[in-house]
Design an enzyme around this catalytic site. Structure first.
Site, short mmCIF file in Angstrom:
data_model
loop_
_atom_site.label_atom_id
_atom_site.label_comp_id
_atom_site.label_asym_id
_atom_site.label_seq_id
_atom_site.Cartn_x
_atom_site.Cartn_y
_atom_site.Cartn_z
N LYS A 79 28.64 -66.59 8.79
CA LYS A 79 28.90 -65.56 7.49
C LYS A 79 28.24 -66.17 6.20
O LYS A 79 27.83 -67.38 6.32
CB LYS A 79 30.41 -65.88 7.29
CG LYS A 79 31.22 -65.12 6.28
CD LYS A 79 32.69 -65.50 6.10
CE LYS A 79 33.51 -64.68 4.94
NZ LYS A 79 34.89 -64.91 5.37
N SER A 154 37.54 -60.76 5.56
CA SER A 154 36.40 -60.72 4.86
C SER A 154 35.21 -60.82 5.60
O SER A 154 33.98 -60.61 5.42
CB SER A 154 36.49 -61.81 3.66
OG SER A 154 36.43 -63.05 4.17
N SER A 178 41.08 -63.80 7.27
CA SER A 178 39.66 -63.30 7.05
C SER A 178 38.86 -63.42 8.24
O SER A 178 37.91 -63.10 8.66
CB SER A 178 38.92 -63.64 6.16
OG SER A 178 39.40 -63.23 4.92
#
Length: 488
Positions: A79, A154, A178
């Protein structure tokens, strides 16, 4: 095809020298070239650096070195919130500009030591604020199961990349769900460890008392392997806990007879999709068939979790994001004086969702409102944690749906932040209580055919127990073997 293998399958083949680390990395790069235009899981990747890492591993393997490394030659995506030396770090935002990290996050150091090929910047909601990966300054990510739908957020890029076989595994961060929520939407496994189990050094903070690093994988065994590698105390992170790390792989013995599973009565919420409820009910029956006992429990303050979260998280975010001012690093939009420069930089650099949360967080921390909102929210948070600790005196794990619905359409909730926030209704309390949680595939909706996630919550540092249950369930079903219908 190497990119379709799990971590355990790939490492075994590389150790037997049936395939090289370079061939595995190249297979993932070829897959990215074929399918990423359709889903946009990656913000960027450095193919030359990735192949150089793989070549270095192949040279060591040729000399018989490090063949027992748990991630030998495995391509792992990150990420866009982790620091990797000499690689860009943007957090899905414009405000970091062309910033290049000068150091590795602790989890990156651990991945490399375990033999992984660490590469790529995976898309995310800006500064991890969102539930759909629609707020990234680099464009939205699409769900590999349906390109008209979101992958969750996210960490949507990490989940989509694993589900699309672009990487063998990935890391994300979980502040209110997330990791688990996008894992459920994309049909892969996502794990949020106990707060303090994994170092946050080198992770750009959203809400410091809630953020935790965790893995995305294709099955539970791979999650246990990745978690084993990244767990452990780190002196550079003051929130890291000195707690022995058990052997997570050894816990995967398939025997859950006698384990007690709790069903919280407060989680029967309005808006729960009937197909999601039916899939989770069938999963609970399967756990009973495997020998677990099921009992109803109560988490009496669960109804206050979303409201509590959306006071504490923005408050911490407003403080953490104050450092992005155009003075020290990142984007700078000039002004006639320092205040104008500051306002111009933050006005141009941050997106709408980040600005909304900074304003909300600043308000609840302001003089006259701190006691009424922030302090009261912290007191309720303590009650929520006490509810869980009391429940874990009765049961070994708690089962819920991961999300109230399957993946929703792109743009469907963009104009209604409250509805967007409620998509995390089942995951938020885990972060507030600081416990651990995992999402595993447990079925599909009928039309369109979209993945459904089952969430297992464990006591503080009870990772081994929920991995054991999740693995036993997974091995008795075939949901994790399904692949997204992406051509290429």
């Amino acid at each position: 095809m190497p990119h379709q293998l799990t971590i355990s399958e790939l490492t075994a083949r590389i150790a037997r020298r049936e395939i090289s680390a370079r061939a595995a990395m190249q297979a993932c790069l070829d897959r990215i070239a074929r399918v990423d235009e359709k889903i946009h899981a990656f913000i960027s990747y450095d193919a030359a650096d990735a192949l150089a890492q793989a070549d270095a591993l192949d040279q060591e393997i040729a000399q018989g070195m490090g063949l027992d490394r748990p991630l030998l030659g495995v391509p792992i995506g990150l990420k866009d919130v982790f620091a990797v030396k000499n690689q860009p770090l943007n957090c899905g935002s414009k405000i970091l500009g062309n910033f290049i990290s000068p150091y590795d996050a602790t989890v990156v150091t651990k991945l490399k030591a375990a033999g992984a090929v660490v590469f790529g910047r995976l898309n995310m909601d800006e500064f991890a604020m969102g539930s759909s990966t629609e707020t990234s300054a680099f464009g939205l990510t699409r769900n590999p199961w349906s390109p008209t739908r979101i992958p969750g957020g996210s960490s949507g890029g990490s989940a989509a990349a694993v589900a699309a076989d672009e990487v063998i595994g990935a890391l994300g961060s979980d502040t209110g769900g997330s990791i688990r929520q996008p894992a459920a939407f994309c049909g892969c496994v996502g794990f949020k460890p106990t707060y303090g189990r994994v170092s946050r050094y080198g992770l750009v903070a959203f809400a410091s008392s809630l953020d935790q690093v965790g893995p995305f994988t294709k099955d539970v065994r791979d999650t246990a392997t990745l978690l084993q590698v990244i767990s452990g105390h780190d002196e550079r992170d003051t929130t890291s806990v000195k707690q022995p790390v058990p052997d997570y792989l050894q816990a995967l013995d398939g025997n859950i007879k006698g384990l007690r599973i709790g069903l919280p009565r407060e989680f029967q919420i309005p808006g729960l999709d009937p197909e999601v409820k039916a899939a989770v009910d069938r999963a609970i029956e399967q756990l009973q068939a495997l020998g677990a006992s099921v009992t109803e429990i109560s988490l009496p303050h669960a109804d206050y979790a979303a409201a509590t979260y959306y006071i504490i998280a923005p408050a911490e975010a407003s403080a953490n994001l104050a450092r992005f001012d155009g003075i020290r690093y990142g984007l700078r939009a000039e002004g006639n004086d320092p205040l104008e420069l500051y306002c111009n930089t933050r006005g141009q650099g941050f997106g709408a969702e980040v600005k909304r949360r900074i304003i909300l967080g600043t308000y609840v921390l302001s003089s006259g409102y701190y006691d009424a909102y922030y302090l009261r929210a912290q007191k309720v948070r303590t009650l929520i944690r006490q509810d869980f600790l009391k429940a874990f005196e009765q049961v070994d794990a708690i089962v819920t749906p991961t999300t109230p619905t399957a993946a929703f359409k792109i743009g469907e909730k963009s104009s209604d932040p409250l509805q967007m926030y409620l998509s995390d209704a089942f995951t938020i309390s885990c972060n507030l209580a600081g416990i651990c949680g995992i999402s595993v595939p447990c079925g599909f909706t009928s039309s369109p055919r979209l993945p459904i996630g089952l969430q297992l919550l464990g006591s503080p540092f009870g990772e081994a127990t929920i991995l054991k249950i999740a693995h036993a369930y997974e091995q008795s079903t075939s949901w994790h073997k399904e692949r997204a219908p992406l051509a290429g």
